[in-house]
Write a protein that holds these residues in place. Structure first.
Motif, mmCIF file in Angstrom:
data_model
loop_
_atom_site.group_PDB
_atom_site.id
_atom_site.type_symbol
_atom_site.label_atom_id
_atom_site.label_comp_id
_atom_site.label_asym_id
_atom_site.label_seq_id
_atom_site.Cartn_x
_atom_site.Cartn_y
_atom_site.Cartn_z
ATOM 1 N N SER A 170 -45.827 92.088 -14.607
ATOM 2 C CA SER A 170 -45.644 92.035 -16.057
ATOM 3 C C SER A 170 -44.198 92.346 -16.381
ATOM 4 C CB SER A 170 -46.560 93.043 -16.766
ATOM 5 O OG SER A 170 -46.323 93.042 -18.156
ATOM 6 N N THR A 179 -49.354 86.516 -22.713
ATOM 7 C CA THR A 179 -48.033 86.160 -22.199
ATOM 8 C C THR A 179 -47.327 85.236 -23.183
ATOM 9 O OG1 THR A 179 -46.816 85.497 -20.206
ATOM 10 C CG2 THR A 179 -48.676 84.103 -20.842
ATOM 11 N N ARG A 203 -46.805 87.665 -16.130
ATOM 12 C CA ARG A 203 -46.765 87.611 -17.597
ATOM 13 C C ARG A 203 -45.409 88.082 -18.106
ATOM 14 N NH1 ARG A 203 -49.650 91.071 -19.981
ATOM 15 N NH2 ARG A 203 -50.045 92.501 -18.253
ATOM 16 N N ALA A 214 -46.139 81.722 -15.557
ATOM 17 C CA ALA A 214 -47.597 81.679 -15.665
ATOM 18 C C ALA A 214 -48.288 81.108 -14.415
ATOM 19 C CB ALA A 214 -48.005 80.897 -16.920
#
Length: 253
Positions: free
Chosen positions: A138, A241, A182, A177
């Motif tokens: 992330s 995202t 994300r 992705a």
């Protein structure tokens, strides 16, 4: 709220010696994460290390985020120390000069863009491969409400840079992705940090006057932004995202 899934995760934070970066580092350490904080200010990093504690789970790295060799090095040092990077808070930034466009110096514009935009882009360039390799991660980019609207304060280099991060977040999210990584951005209102002290001084305004424009009637605190960053880092946001998250006390409502 606590995030059990964050315990043991490796978090890399740029601009981590003070302000929003230090607040996020404190929050991630409290969740049991291993944290690397990057900053250009060596003394401030040393003070942050003393303040944050957890020396077995905290790594400090002096680096200029606008220099690719420094960015490559802070990524390599984090991976060498902790094995991987699970969360990247791509946060380093400067405010630049408060002045109308016609009074801005090209050198000042270039410095803001180098730190805020090139620094963020370089961070993505070198962190994303680490996340791609393990098919998870992330990234949270720090933009601003100044990356969504142009306010009354004459800080055109800053606003241009934060709009750029808004766009960079969207394209990075699309690219990342397929790798199950994300990428989102946070957009704070004025926050109770050194940066806002500088902007207040440059604008000849007060915290009270600026806070009057915020419906909740106060500046954001570092913890307010850190709480959103933790959410975006955690599995609670696993289907989120390419999104922009305002933490602005209703300022853009």
């Amino acid at each position: 709220m606590t995030y059990a899934d964050l315990a043991g995760k490796v978090v890399l934070i740029t601009g981590g010696a003070n302000g929003l970066g230090a607040a996020a580092a404190k929050a991630f350490l409290a969740e049991g994460c291993k944290v690397a904080i990057v900053d250009i200010a060596e003394d401030a990093l040393a003070e942050a290390a003393r303040s944050l504690g957890f020396p077995d789970r905290l790594l400090t790295i002096v680096a200029d985020v606008s220099r690719e060799e420094d960015v490559r090095r802070y990524v390599e040092r984090t991976v060498a120390a902790f094995g991987t990077i699970d969360v990247f808070f791509n946060n380093a930034g400067i405010e630049g000069k408060v002045a109308p466009i016609v009074e801005q110096a090209v050198e000042d514009f270039d410095r803001v863009m180098a730190i805020n935009v090139r620094g963020s882009w370089l961070g993505l360039k070198h962190v994303l491969p680490v996340m791609y390799a393990k098919k998870s991660g992330s990234v949270i980019n720090t933009s601003s409400i100044g990356g969504l609207v142009a306010g009354p304060m004459p800080v055109s280099p800053y606003v241009a840079s934060k709009f750029a991060i808004h766009g960079l977040t969207r394209i990075a999210a699309n690219e990342a992705a397929p790798h199950q990584v994300r990428v989102n951005s946070v957009h704070p209102s004025p926050a109770n940090t050194r940066m806002m002290r500088s902007l207040e001084s440059g604008a000849g305004s007060s915290q009270e006057a600026i806070a009057h424009a915020i419906p909740l009637g106060r500046y954001a605190e570092g913890e307010d932004i850190a709480n959103m960053v933790l959410f975006l880092a955690s599995e609670k946001s696993s289907f989120v995202t390419g999104s922009q998250f305002r933490v602005d006390g209703g300022m853009l409502s």
